[in-house]
Design a protein around this motif. Sequence first.
Motif, short mmCIF file in Angstrom:
data_model
loop_
_atom_site.label_atom_id
_atom_site.label_comp_id
_atom_site.label_asym_id
_atom_site.label_seq_id
_atom_site.Cartn_x
_atom_site.Cartn_y
_atom_site.Cartn_z
N GLU A 107 0.32 -0.61 0.11
CA GLU A 107 -0.35 0.07 -0.38
C GLU A 107 0.78 1.34 0.35
O GLU A 107 2.03 0.92 0.06
CB GLU A 107 -1.00 -0.11 1.32
CG GLU A 107 -2.25 -1.11 1.40
CD GLU A 107 -1.10 -1.93 2.24
OE1 GLU A 107 -1.90 -2.39 3.05
OE2 GLU A 107 0.04 -2.06 2.84
N GLY A 137 0.21 5.74 -0.18
CA GLY A 137 -0.89 7.37 -0.66
C GLY A 137 -1.79 7.80 1.19
O GLY A 137 -1.99 8.99 0.93
N ARG A 164 -5.92 9.66 -2.23
CA ARG A 164 -5.95 8.39 -2.29
C ARG A 164 -5.12 7.27 -2.53
O ARG A 164 -3.74 7.63 -2.48
CB ARG A 164 -5.83 8.68 -4.42
CG ARG A 164 -6.36 7.27 -5.22
CD ARG A 164 -6.28 8.10 -6.60
NE ARG A 164 -5.06 7.41 -7.42
CZ ARG A 164 -4.49 6.97 -8.30
NH1 ARG A 164 -6.24 7.09 -9.55
NH2 ARG A 164 -3.27 7.68 -9.38
N SER A 201 -3.24 3.73 -3.05
CA SER A 201 -2.64 2.53 -3.88
C SER A 201 -2.48 1.62 -3.10
O SER A 201 -1.89 1.71 -2.29
CB SER A 201 -1.34 3.36 -4.69
OG SER A 201 -1.90 4.50 -5.40
N CYS A 202 -2.57 0.59 -3.95
CA CYS A 202 -1.97 -0.74 -3.77
C CYS A 202 -1.88 -1.38 -4.61
O CYS A 202 -2.65 -1.81 -5.72
CB CYS A 202 -3.47 -1.73 -2.79
SG CYS A 202 -3.04 -3.57 -2.61
N ARG A 246 -9.93 -1.12 -9.78
CA ARG A 246 -8.37 -1.18 -9.63
C ARG A 246 -8.37 -1.44 -11.39
O ARG A 246 -9.07 -1.62 -12.52
CB ARG A 246 -8.89 -3.10 -9.60
CG ARG A 246 -8.09 -3.61 -9.78
CD ARG A 246 -8.33 -5.22 -9.29
NE ARG A 246 -7.09 -6.16 -9.87
CZ ARG A 246 -7.71 -7.47 -9.76
NH1 ARG A 246 -8.61 -7.78 -9.33
NH2 ARG A 246 -6.46 -8.26 -10.19
N LEU A 273 -2.80 -2.59 -10.12
CA LEU A 273 -2.92 -1.78 -8.72
C LEU A 273 -4.72 -1.18 -8.69
O LEU A 273 -5.41 -1.47 -9.65
CB LEU A 273 -2.43 -0.19 -9.88
CG LEU A 273 -1.38 -0.64 -10.17
CD1 LEU A 273 -1.03 1.13 -11.06
CD2 LEU A 273 -0.33 -0.50 -8.67
N TYR A 305 -7.08 1.16 -5.98
CA TYR A 305 -7.10 2.31 -5.50
C TYR A 305 -8.38 2.12 -4.70
O TYR A 305 -9.31 1.77 -4.16
CB TYR A 305 -6.94 3.31 -6.49
CG TYR A 305 -6.55 3.48 -7.80
CD1 TYR A 305 -6.53 2.67 -8.87
CD2 TYR A 305 -5.02 3.61 -7.12
CE1 TYR A 305 -5.69 2.66 -9.92
CE2 TYR A 305 -3.43 3.50 -8.37
CZ TYR A 305 -4.18 2.54 -9.55
OH TYR A 305 -2.69 2.53 -10.45
N GLN A 341 -10.01 5.92 -3.94
CA GLN A 341 -10.03 7.65 -3.61
C GLN A 341 -10.90 7.76 -2.45
O GLN A 341 -12.12 7.42 -2.32
CB GLN A 341 -10.66 8.44 -4.75
CG GLN A 341 -10.91 9.63 -5.17
CD GLN A 341 -9.71 10.22 -4.76
OE1 GLN A 341 -8.49 10.05 -5.25
NE2 GLN A 341 -9.53 10.98 -4.23
N CYS A 352 -4.96 -3.50 2.36
CA CYS A 352 -5.33 -3.97 0.92
C CYS A 352 -4.94 -5.16 1.29
O CYS A 352 -4.29 -5.55 1.98
CB CYS A 352 -4.04 -3.33 0.46
SG CYS A 352 -4.93 -4.14 -1.93
#
Length: 114
Positions: free
Chosen positions: A6, A8, A19, A21-22, A71, A75, A77, A79, A93
Amino acid sequence: QVRLVESGGGLVQPGGSLRLSCAASGSIFSINAMGWYRQVPGKERELVARITNSGSTNYADFVKGRFTISRDKNLGYLQMNSLKPEDTAVYYCNAVTRYAMDYWGKGTLVTVSS
């Protein structure tokens, strides 16, 4: 095996956005669904949002209308808009594979404070 990392997280003021991210690596072809969970000290980890390979999503009531999961291949996400102090937590994640295996990242801290 699936590895999840992960990024962000950070400090944001109430009403702000982040946001997450993974990044998934390894046997990503076997992933059926990805999700985001969160946990605060002394409480159980709870589902925030989840997305399947077909694009179906579900959200916890406390984030509906504020958070959006998505996704793109490997990746994932999250938000997060209109953040509240009670959204402060470590966000994890998660990936579930077709073999019913559960994988977790190490988490990223989100702090909502003025």
